[in-house]
Design a protein around this motif. Structure first.
Motif, PDB file in Angstrom:
ATOM      1  N   PRO A  77      40.041  55.028  42.124  1.00 40.21           N
ATOM      2  CA  PRO A  77      40.309  53.574  42.662  1.00 40.21           C
ATOM      3  C   PRO A  77      39.696  52.668  41.600  1.00 40.21           C
ATOM      4  CG  PRO A  77      40.589  55.167  44.665  1.00 40.21           C
ATOM      5  CD  PRO A  77      40.150  55.548  43.383  1.00 40.21           C
ATOM      6  N   PRO A  78      39.858  51.099  41.566  1.00 37.89           N
ATOM      7  CA  PRO A  78      41.640  51.219  41.826  1.00 37.89           C
ATOM      8  C   PRO A  78      42.710  51.307  41.294  1.00 37.89           C
ATOM      9  CG  PRO A  78      40.604  49.026  41.105  1.00 37.89           C
ATOM     10  CD  PRO A  78      39.659  50.212  41.723  1.00 37.89           C
ATOM     11  N   PRO A  80      45.425  50.533  37.587  1.00 35.57           N
ATOM     12  CA  PRO A  80      45.417  49.719  37.011  1.00 35.57           C
ATOM     13  C   PRO A  80      46.082  48.995  37.896  1.00 35.57           C
ATOM     14  CG  PRO A  80      46.827  51.424  35.484  1.00 35.57           C
ATOM     15  CD  PRO A  80      45.728  51.929  36.734  1.00 35.57           C
ATOM     16  N   LEU A  81      46.769  47.547  38.322  1.00 31.16           N
ATOM     17  CA  LEU A  81      46.529  47.113  36.995  1.00 31.16           C
ATOM     18  C   LEU A  81      44.685  45.952  36.663  1.00 31.16           C
ATOM     19  CD1 LEU A  81      49.703  44.776  36.688  1.00 31.16           C
ATOM     20  CD2 LEU A  81      49.162  46.662  35.395  1.00 31.16           C
ATOM     21  N   ILE A  82      43.966  46.668  37.549  1.00 33.45           N
ATOM     22  CA  ILE A  82      42.651  45.835  38.504  1.00 33.45           C
ATOM     23  C   ILE A  82      42.017  46.748  37.013  1.00 33.45           C
ATOM     24  CG2 ILE A  82      40.878  45.603  39.793  1.00 33.45           C
ATOM     25  CD1 ILE A  82      42.911  45.460  41.315  1.00 33.45           C
ATOM     26  N   ALA A  83      41.561  47.741  36.948  1.00 31.75           N
ATOM     27  CA  ALA A  83      40.769  48.740  36.342  1.00 31.75           C
ATOM     28  C   ALA A  83      41.862  49.575  34.894  1.00 31.75           C
ATOM     29  CB  ALA A  83      39.999  49.049  37.229  1.00 31.75           C
ATOM     30  N   SER A  84      41.320  48.523  33.691  1.00 35.51           N
ATOM     31  CA  SER A  84      42.727  49.699  33.248  1.00 35.51           C
ATOM     32  C   SER A  84      41.683  50.731  32.178  1.00 35.51           C
ATOM     33  CB  SER A  84      42.072  48.884  31.586  1.00 35.51           C
ATOM     34  OG  SER A  84      40.999  48.771  31.138  1.00 35.51           O
ATOM     35  N   CYS A  85      40.795  51.651  32.535  1.00 36.16           N
ATOM     36  CA  CYS A  85      40.146  52.769  32.887  1.00 36.16           C
ATOM     37  C   CYS A  85      39.889  53.759  33.559  1.00 36.16           C
ATOM     38  CB  CYS A  85      39.385  52.850  31.380  1.00 36.16           C
ATOM     39  SG  CYS A  85      39.065  54.705  30.711  1.00 36.16           S
ATOM     40  N   PRO A  86      40.567  54.296  34.541  1.00 35.35           N
ATOM     41  CA  PRO A  86      39.839  54.120  35.881  1.00 35.35           C
ATOM     42  C   PRO A  86      39.837  56.329  35.165  1.00 35.35           C
ATOM     43  CG  PRO A  86      42.588  54.682  36.070  1.00 35.35           C
ATOM     44  CD  PRO A  86      42.266  54.358  34.585  1.00 35.35           C
ATOM     45  N   TRP A 221      33.983  37.011  52.437  1.00 38.59           N
ATOM     46  CA  TRP A 221      33.232  36.968  51.155  1.00 38.59           C
ATOM     47  C   TRP A 221      33.471  39.173  50.756  1.00 38.59           C
ATOM     48  CZ3 TRP A 221      27.911  38.433  49.205  1.00 38.59           C
ATOM     49  CH2 TRP A 221      27.627  38.112  48.427  1.00 38.59           C
ATOM     50  N   LEU A 222      33.126  39.315  51.485  1.00 33.96           N
ATOM     51  CA  LEU A 222      33.197  40.764  50.766  1.00 33.96           C
ATOM     52  C   LEU A 222      34.663  41.608  50.732  1.00 33.96           C
ATOM     53  CD1 LEU A 222      29.881  42.254  53.540  1.00 33.96           C
ATOM     54  CD2 LEU A 222      29.741  41.966  50.985  1.00 33.96           C
ATOM     55  N   LEU A 223      35.033  41.235  52.035  1.00 36.49           N
ATOM     56  CA  LEU A 223      36.524  41.766  51.971  1.00 36.49           C
ATOM     57  C   LEU A 223      37.070  41.184  49.950  1.00 36.49           C
ATOM     58  CD1 LEU A 223      38.920  42.778  53.285  1.00 36.49           C
ATOM     59  CD2 LEU A 223      39.403  41.289  54.508  1.00 36.49           C
ATOM     60  N   PHE A 224      37.221  40.636  50.097  1.00 35.29           N
ATOM     61  CA  PHE A 224      38.252  39.340  48.876  1.00 35.29           C
ATOM     62  C   PHE A 224      37.264  40.156  48.054  1.00 35.29           C
ATOM     63  CE2 PHE A 224      40.776  36.190  49.907  1.00 35.29           C
ATOM     64  CZ  PHE A 224      41.224  36.534  51.299  1.00 35.29           C
ATOM     65  N   GLN A 225      36.263  41.123  47.849  1.00 34.08           N
ATOM     66  CA  GLN A 225      35.657  41.699  46.120  1.00 34.08           C
ATOM     67  C   GLN A 225      36.372  42.799  46.144  1.00 34.08           C
ATOM     68  OE1 GLN A 225      31.707  39.939  44.976  1.00 34.08           O
ATOM     69  NE2 GLN A 225      31.626  39.300  47.332  1.00 34.08           N
ATOM     70  N   THR A 249      46.710  45.707  42.801  1.00 34.64           N
ATOM     71  CA  THR A 249      47.535  45.175  42.140  1.00 34.64           C
ATOM     72  C   THR A 249      47.080  44.358  41.127  1.00 34.64           C
ATOM     73  OG1 THR A 249      49.815  46.251  43.437  1.00 34.64           O
ATOM     74  CG2 THR A 249      50.177  44.575  41.179  1.00 34.64           C
ATOM     75  N   PHE A 250      46.062  43.375  41.923  1.00 35.16           N
ATOM     76  CA  PHE A 250      45.882  42.410  41.066  1.00 35.16           C
ATOM     77  C   PHE A 250      44.418  41.561  42.307  1.00 35.16           C
ATOM     78  CE2 PHE A 250      50.373  41.089  40.642  1.00 35.16           C
ATOM     79  CZ  PHE A 250      49.900  41.857  38.502  1.00 35.16           C
ATOM     80  N   THR A 251      43.786  41.461  41.439  1.00 39.28           N
ATOM     81  CA  THR A 251      41.971  41.283  42.662  1.00 39.28           C
ATOM     82  C   THR A 251      42.098  40.191  43.218  1.00 39.28           C
ATOM     83  OG1 THR A 251      40.953  40.129  40.354  1.00 39.28           O
ATOM     84  CG2 THR A 251      40.883  42.443  40.948  1.00 39.28           C
ATOM     85  N   PHE A 252      41.728  40.119  44.882  1.00 41.92           N
ATOM     86  CA  PHE A 252      42.344  38.943  45.397  1.00 41.92           C
ATOM     87  C   PHE A 252      41.085  37.070  44.473  1.00 41.92           C
ATOM     88  CE2 PHE A 252      42.329  40.634  49.660  1.00 41.92           C
ATOM     89  CZ  PHE A 252      44.431  41.107  49.042  1.00 41.92           C
ATOM     90  N   PRO A 253      41.326  36.114  44.276  1.00 45.55           N
ATOM     91  CA  PRO A 253      41.225  35.063  44.142  1.00 45.55           C
ATOM     92  C   PRO A 253      40.417  34.751  44.316  1.00 45.55           C
ATOM     93  CG  PRO A 253      43.513  34.458  44.950  1.00 45.55           C
ATOM     94  CD  PRO A 253      43.315  35.348  44.862  1.00 45.55           C
ATOM     95  N   PHE A 254      39.156  34.017  43.868  1.00 45.52           N
ATOM     96  CA  PHE A 254      38.161  33.161  44.289  1.00 45.52           C
ATOM     97  C   PHE A 254      38.570  32.046  45.247  1.00 45.52           C
ATOM     98  CE2 PHE A 254      34.606  30.314  43.917  1.00 45.52           C
ATOM     99  CZ  PHE A 254      33.080  31.262  44.529  1.00 45.52           C
ATOM    100  N   PHE A 255      38.919  31.595  44.774  1.00 48.21           N
ATOM    101  CA  PHE A 255      39.662  30.064  45.519  1.00 48.21           C
ATOM    102  C   PHE A 255      39.792  30.173  47.440  1.00 48.21           C
ATOM    103  CE2 PHE A 255      43.985  31.030  44.444  1.00 48.21           C
ATOM    104  CZ  PHE A 255      45.057  30.670  45.745  1.00 48.21           C
TER     105      PHE A 255
END
Length: 497
Positions: A77-78, A80-86, A221-225, A249-255
């Protein structure tokens, strides 16, 4: 708290024991088995099995049995779509695992979180020390800065921690008295954050702008990363598939955590000024970059590690049972009386206490994963075969299988408190929890955990203070996301003379 030179039974160095160019005459050369499947659909299949259909340990165990090999290919894990080569080469034994410490063969650039790198916005746009390979120019200066910062504060390690433990034990007793139980994790998190902040900033966080919110700010902060690597442990159903899509599917945005991170950065910038002064004057690190590294060290490496470390320690010491508790209590109280207190000298003489801590780090390492990318073509060996790894391949090691290798440890799934006493000390070279062998030292030029010795020290102090105050204790334990969850059900205080 993140992060190979001792001899092994099969060679004179860790690199030669796990990754030298071996002649097929010594061990049979085999292709690495494993089925990664379709480039897009294979990772989905494997991560559903990993998180929901099989579970983490069964995922690896089933593939060992299927392929009759402890070195296999799979997807991690994770995906696609987060990691292109798992796709990874997976190492699941004590012999092959140490190649991940050999930075002449594997690159440790941007592999802290495996096959993906969270947005650098989470670290102020900087690639902090944990993301750097030792070959990169900034690695030596940043890690030297971290080691120097810890060394300058070594005299605070024990007394600061004793203060925090006293507070947590008082609260545990009060809650058990009123509620008949006490949830340890929340209390431990508060103690851990306060300890780390006091260590680096010489002030209680309650006296700063973050007040008592520090643990929650760091947790978010840790959870979102790390969310793409976690799970609530749901059973296979529609809800688990929804969780999988949401988290991976997508990483959580930093904002979403930008304001929380700024609060953390600002208090460390203000109250960690002496640390940052040294970074600038002694190591030539720009103040802004030093502060982002300090926040990462304190929040991700130290506090984040302690969130897993201390509940796990309590869980396994509790499971050791009353006979072990009695032996620990006798050793601890006798040694403290002779030495006149909980000193470093006293701790070093407590052989059973040391062994219990090492056994915990062996059976349930707080950071179970290690990654590295092959810098060159080389041959690696398991116990019974040799395999070729190609330059550029991602290598993954699942640490609990390496440190519970049945060909190295007798009764590997059993917690044996005195496993590392006497002749058992020779097995310490197979304890890999710190991104290196327990018998090796961390240096500016390697990726061994900078806080390795501090982690072991604090675990010993926690066990010592526990049995200076209590005869025995009972807990209920489970798992939540990345950490054990522990609830105290009873504490039996030491009888008055």
């Amino acid at each position: 708290m993140s992060s190979s030179s001792s001899s092994s039974s099969s060679s004179s160095s860790s690199s030669s024991s796990s990754s030298s160019l071996l002649s097929p005459l010594q061990l049979p050369m085999k292709p690495i088995p494993g089925d990664c499947g379709h480039t897009f659909f294979g990772p989905f299949r494997d991560r559903l099995a990993y998180f929901y259909h099989e579970g983490r340990d069964k995922f690896f165990e089933n593939r060992i049995q299927k392929h009759k090999s402890t070195i296999i290919k799979t997807n991690m894990p994770p995906g696609p779509l987060i990691a292109s080569c798992p796709r990874v080469v997976c190492l699941l034994d004590a012999v092959s695992f140490p190649v991940l410490f050999d930075t002449s063969k594997v690159e440790k650039r941007d592999v802290l979180d495996g096959t993906f790198l969270p947005s650098l916005a989470y670290t102020g746009g900087h690639r902090v020390c944990a993301y750097l390979d030792p070959s990169e120019p900034k690695h030596t200066s940043l890690k030297s800065f971290i080691l120097s910062t810890l060394s300058a504060r070594h005299h605070k390690f024990i007394p600061l921690f004793q203060t925090g433990l006293s507070e947590i034990f008082n609260e545990l007793e009060a809650q058990i008295s009123s509620k008949k139980e006490a949830y340890f994790n929340t209390l431990s998190d508060t103690m851990s954050f306060n300890y780390v902040f006091r260590l680096f900033c010489d002030k209680s966080p309650s006296e700063t702008g973050i007040g008592f919110k520090g643990p929650k700010l760091v947790d978010k902060w840790l959870l979102f990363q790390l969310a793409p690597l976690g799970s609530l442990g749901l059973l296979p159903n529609l809800l688990c598939y929804f969780e999988d899509i949401l988290l991976r599917t997508f990483t959580f945005p930093f904002f979403l955590v930008k304001s929380d991170y700024k609060k953390l950065y600002d208090v460390f910038y203000e109250f960690g000024s002496s640390v940052l002064d040294e970074a600038e004057s002694k190591f030539g690190i720009e103040r802004d970059e030093a502060c982002h590294n300090l926040v990462f060290l304190a929040g991700f490496n130290a506090y984040g590690g302690m969130k897993v470390l201390f509940p796990g320690l309590i869980k396994w010491v509790a499971l050791a049972g009353q006979k072990v508790h009695k032996k620990l209590a006798d050793e601890i109280r006798t040694t403290v009386e002779v030495e006149g207190g909980v000193t470093l000298s006293a701790l070093n003489k407590m052989v059973l206490t040391k062994s219990v801590v090492y056994e915990y780090l062996r059976i349930d390492p707080p950071v179970p994963f290690q990654y590295g990318k092959a810098k060159v073509d080389f041959v690696i060996q398991s116990h019974d075969a040799a395999f070729e790894i190609k330059k550029g391949e991602m290598i993954f090691g699942y640490q609990p299988f390496a440190t519970k290798d049945p060909k190295v440890f007798e009764n590997p799934e059993e917690f044996v408190g005195d496993r590392f006493v006497g002749e058992g000390e020779k097995l310490l070279k197979y304890v890999y929890w710190s991104n290196g062998r327990e018998t090796e030292e961390t240096r500016a030029g390697n990726k061994h955990c900078a806080g390795k010795d501090l982690v072991v020290l604090l675990c010993r102090v926690m066990v010592v203070e526990l049995f200076l105050r209590y005869e025995t204790f009972e807990v209920e334990s489970g798992t939540f996301m990345f950490a054990p969850s522990v609830t105290f059900k009873s504490l039996t205080k030491v009888s008055s003379p």
